[in-house]
Design a protein around this motif. Sequence first.
Motif, PDB file in Angstrom:
ATOM      1  N   VAL A 173       0.864  -1.176   0.000  1.00 47.95           N
ATOM      2  CA  VAL A 173       0.000   0.000   0.000  1.00 47.95           C
ATOM      3  C   VAL A 173       0.902   1.227   0.000  1.00 47.95           C
ATOM      4  O   VAL A 173       1.749   1.389   0.880  1.00 47.95           O
ATOM      5  CB  VAL A 173      -0.937   0.024   1.227  1.00 47.95           C
ATOM      6  N   ASP A 174       0.741   2.091  -0.997  1.00 46.22           N
ATOM      7  CA  ASP A 174       1.582   3.276  -1.132  1.00 46.22           C
ATOM      8  C   ASP A 174       0.906   4.489  -0.505  1.00 46.22           C
ATOM      9  O   ASP A 174      -0.173   4.909  -0.946  1.00 46.22           O
ATOM     10  CB  ASP A 174       1.884   3.547  -2.601  1.00 46.22           C
ATOM     11  N   LEU A 175       1.557   5.032   0.522  1.00 45.55           N
ATOM     12  CA  LEU A 175       1.117   6.274   1.158  1.00 45.55           C
ATOM     13  C   LEU A 175       2.312   7.230   1.154  1.00 45.55           C
ATOM     14  O   LEU A 175       2.817   7.564   0.096  1.00 45.55           O
ATOM     15  CB  LEU A 175       0.586   5.983   2.565  1.00 45.55           C
ATOM     16  N   ASP A 176       2.799   7.628   2.323  1.00 42.15           N
ATOM     17  CA  ASP A 176       4.002   8.437   2.382  1.00 42.15           C
ATOM     18  C   ASP A 176       5.219   7.638   1.952  1.00 42.15           C
ATOM     19  O   ASP A 176       6.244   8.171   1.550  1.00 42.15           O
ATOM     20  CB  ASP A 176       4.200   8.968   3.803  1.00 42.15           C
ATOM     21  N   GLN A 177       5.103   6.307   2.043  1.00 40.29           N
ATOM     22  CA  GLN A 177       6.121   5.351   1.660  1.00 40.29           C
ATOM     23  C   GLN A 177       5.406   4.032   1.415  1.00 40.29           C
ATOM     24  O   GLN A 177       4.217   3.883   1.760  1.00 40.29           O
ATOM     25  CB  GLN A 177       7.167   5.201   2.769  1.00 40.29           C
ATOM     26  N   PRO A 178       6.068   3.037   0.832  1.00 38.24           N
ATOM     27  CA  PRO A 178       5.407   1.738   0.668  1.00 38.24           C
ATOM     28  C   PRO A 178       5.218   1.053   2.033  1.00 38.24           C
ATOM     29  O   PRO A 178       6.142   1.000   2.846  1.00 38.24           O
ATOM     30  CB  PRO A 178       6.385   0.950  -0.208  1.00 38.24           C
ATOM     31  N   TRP A 179       4.029   0.524   2.254  1.00 40.24           N
ATOM     32  CA  TRP A 179       3.698  -0.198   3.483  1.00 40.24           C
ATOM     33  C   TRP A 179       3.340  -1.640   3.139  1.00 40.24           C
ATOM     34  O   TRP A 179       2.668  -1.896   2.138  1.00 40.24           O
ATOM     35  CB  TRP A 179       2.520   0.465   4.201  1.00 40.24           C
ATOM     36  N   LEU A 180       3.785  -2.567   3.981  1.00 39.75           N
ATOM     37  CA  LEU A 180       3.403  -3.966   3.856  1.00 39.75           C
ATOM     38  C   LEU A 180       2.123  -4.175   4.652  1.00 39.75           C
ATOM     39  O   LEU A 180       2.110  -4.015   5.875  1.00 39.75           O
ATOM     40  CB  LEU A 180       4.509  -4.882   4.402  1.00 39.75           C
ATOM     41  N   ALA A 181       1.044  -4.495   3.949  1.00 43.38           N
ATOM     42  CA  ALA A 181      -0.220  -4.849   4.599  1.00 43.38           C
ATOM     43  C   ALA A 181      -0.352  -6.358   4.497  1.00 43.38           C
ATOM     44  O   ALA A 181      -0.440  -6.905   3.397  1.00 43.38           O
ATOM     45  CB  ALA A 181      -1.392  -4.145   3.918  1.00 43.38           C
ATOM     46  N   GLU A 182      -0.352  -7.036   5.621  1.00 41.89           N
ATOM     47  CA  GLU A 182      -0.289  -8.494   5.642  1.00 41.89           C
ATOM     48  C   GLU A 182      -1.309  -9.049   6.627  1.00 41.89           C
ATOM     49  O   GLU A 182      -1.061  -9.106   7.827  1.00 41.89           O
ATOM     50  CB  GLU A 182       1.134  -8.948   6.009  1.00 41.89           C
ATOM     51  N   VAL A 183      -2.473  -9.408   6.107  1.00 46.31           N
ATOM     52  CA  VAL A 183      -3.530  -9.988   6.952  1.00 46.31           C
ATOM     53  C   VAL A 183      -3.712 -11.469   6.660  1.00 46.31           C
ATOM     54  O   VAL A 183      -4.624 -12.097   7.193  1.00 46.31           O
ATOM     55  CB  VAL A 183      -4.870  -9.236   6.754  1.00 46.31           C
ATOM     56  N   VAL A 202       3.279  -2.401   8.274  1.00 43.22           N
ATOM     57  CA  VAL A 202       4.635  -1.980   8.642  1.00 43.22           C
ATOM     58  C   VAL A 202       5.328  -1.406   7.409  1.00 43.22           C
ATOM     59  O   VAL A 202       5.006  -1.773   6.272  1.00 43.22           O
ATOM     60  CB  VAL A 202       5.461  -3.155   9.210  1.00 43.22           C
ATOM     61  N   PRO A 203       6.286  -0.486   7.587  1.00 44.70           N
ATOM     62  CA  PRO A 203       7.030   0.032   6.442  1.00 44.70           C
ATOM     63  C   PRO A 203       7.714  -1.095   5.680  1.00 44.70           C
ATOM     64  O   PRO A 203       8.247  -2.036   6.283  1.00 44.70           O
ATOM     65  CB  PRO A 203       8.050   0.978   7.081  1.00 44.70           C
ATOM     66  N   MET A 204       7.713  -0.980   4.376  1.00 45.43           N
ATOM     67  CA  MET A 204       8.266  -2.022   3.524  1.00 45.43           C
ATOM     68  C   MET A 204       9.766  -1.799   3.357  1.00 45.43           C
ATOM     69  O   MET A 204      10.267  -1.463   2.278  1.00 45.43           O
ATOM     70  CB  MET A 204       7.536  -2.032   2.181  1.00 45.43           C
ATOM     71  N   ARG A 205      10.495  -1.992   4.458  1.00 42.53           N
ATOM     72  CA  ARG A 205      11.944  -1.818   4.451  1.00 42.53           C
ATOM     73  C   ARG A 205      12.533  -2.654   5.578  1.00 42.53           C
ATOM     74  O   ARG A 205      11.837  -3.003   6.533  1.00 42.53           O
ATOM     75  CB  ARG A 205      12.309  -0.350   4.632  1.00 42.53           C
ATOM     76  N   PRO A 206      13.820  -3.004   5.485  1.00 37.15           N
ATOM     77  CA  PRO A 206      14.445  -3.806   6.538  1.00 37.15           C
ATOM     78  C   PRO A 206      14.395  -3.102   7.894  1.00 37.15           C
ATOM     79  O   PRO A 206      14.550  -1.882   7.987  1.00 37.15           O
ATOM     80  CB  PRO A 206      15.887  -3.976   6.040  1.00 37.15           C
ATOM     81  N   GLY A 207      14.174  -3.890   8.929  1.00 39.15           N
ATOM     82  CA  GLY A 207      14.173  -3.348  10.277  1.00 39.15           C
ATOM     83  C   GLY A 207      13.438  -4.262  11.241  1.00 39.15           C
ATOM     84  O   GLY A 207      12.690  -5.157  10.831  1.00 39.15           O
ATOM     85  N   ALA A 208      13.672  -4.030  12.523  1.00 35.22           N
ATOM     86  CA  ALA A 208      12.991  -4.784  13.570  1.00 35.22           C
ATOM     87  C   ALA A 208      11.584  -4.234  13.770  1.00 35.22           C
ATOM     88  O   ALA A 208      11.332  -3.037  13.571  1.00 35.22           O
ATOM     89  CB  ALA A 208      13.780  -4.712  14.871  1.00 35.22           C
TER      90      ALA A 208
END
Length: 298
Positions: free
Chosen positions: A141-151, A161-167
């Motif tokens: 989902v693209d907003l201010d940045q790409p987001w991972l929507a996972e249901v 969550v933001p679609m980028r590496p991280g904890a």
Amino acid sequence: MDTFSPVQTLAPGNHSLVPRDIPAEPFRLTPRELDAYLARIGLGRPRAADLPTLVALHHAHVTSFTWEAIDAFMGWPVDPHPRATFAKMVDGRRGGWCYEMNGLFGAALAALGYKVTRLCAGVRRAEMGDMAVGNHLTLRVDLDQPWLAEVGLGDAILAPVPMRPGAIEQYGRAFAIAEADGGWLRFHNHRHGAAPSFDFRPGHRDEAALAAAHAVLTRDAGSPFVRNLVVQRHAPGRTEAIFNHTRRIVTDAGVEERPITDAREFARLLREVFQIEVPEPEAVWARVVETERDWLAA
């Protein structure tokens, strides 16, 4: 193999069973369907397609619907098109698996004005390699940045969550996104998750691969979801699951497993704990018993 984490190691199957085409840009629910969907998850019409609304929708979806692959286990028809999924999950008070859960969510988000991309992903690609690609549908989902929507993973994140590496930490559980080989990103589930990870690329769309994997997972005798009954649901303070004849409860304190004793208890769990209206629960339980008997005899 973890007894609760059936590995999706499947050879290519009969692709004549591939379901009808689904466009890469998500199908949109009609206004009537959208109102019914929102009522099903307990929300009113949002005022804006923004991040706070996405967070609320994501949480409401994963806490209102049950992840379940009962149709594949029983050999019942499974149509992943969002219109069929709407009829099953909203009108029929059922749940669904990743193709249905994320497919319906994407169709609802698109109807609300979000820019949504259906991504072709792979559960356990870390172990299986590229043969896993297509066995999971996830959403960007693209907003201010790409987001991972996972249901659609069953027991994973409650919010995008933001679609980028991280904890990532949500409701006291640790998740993460890390870089993998070949430009893939790897989502790591919490330590008690049924599926430990899935890989995705932020722009990787392949409806043909999704359709082919769906056909194998629903109809091939080697499919872990044809061979096993798997049901999962988020509940307050815990996640609940059924794996064949075992009830599995995951809390901050750990994992508790309880045997399901008979058809009556099984039907009660589906109705009261997992909140789904399954046709012929006695027949589903009979197949669980038959499957367990076959395993013991092998």
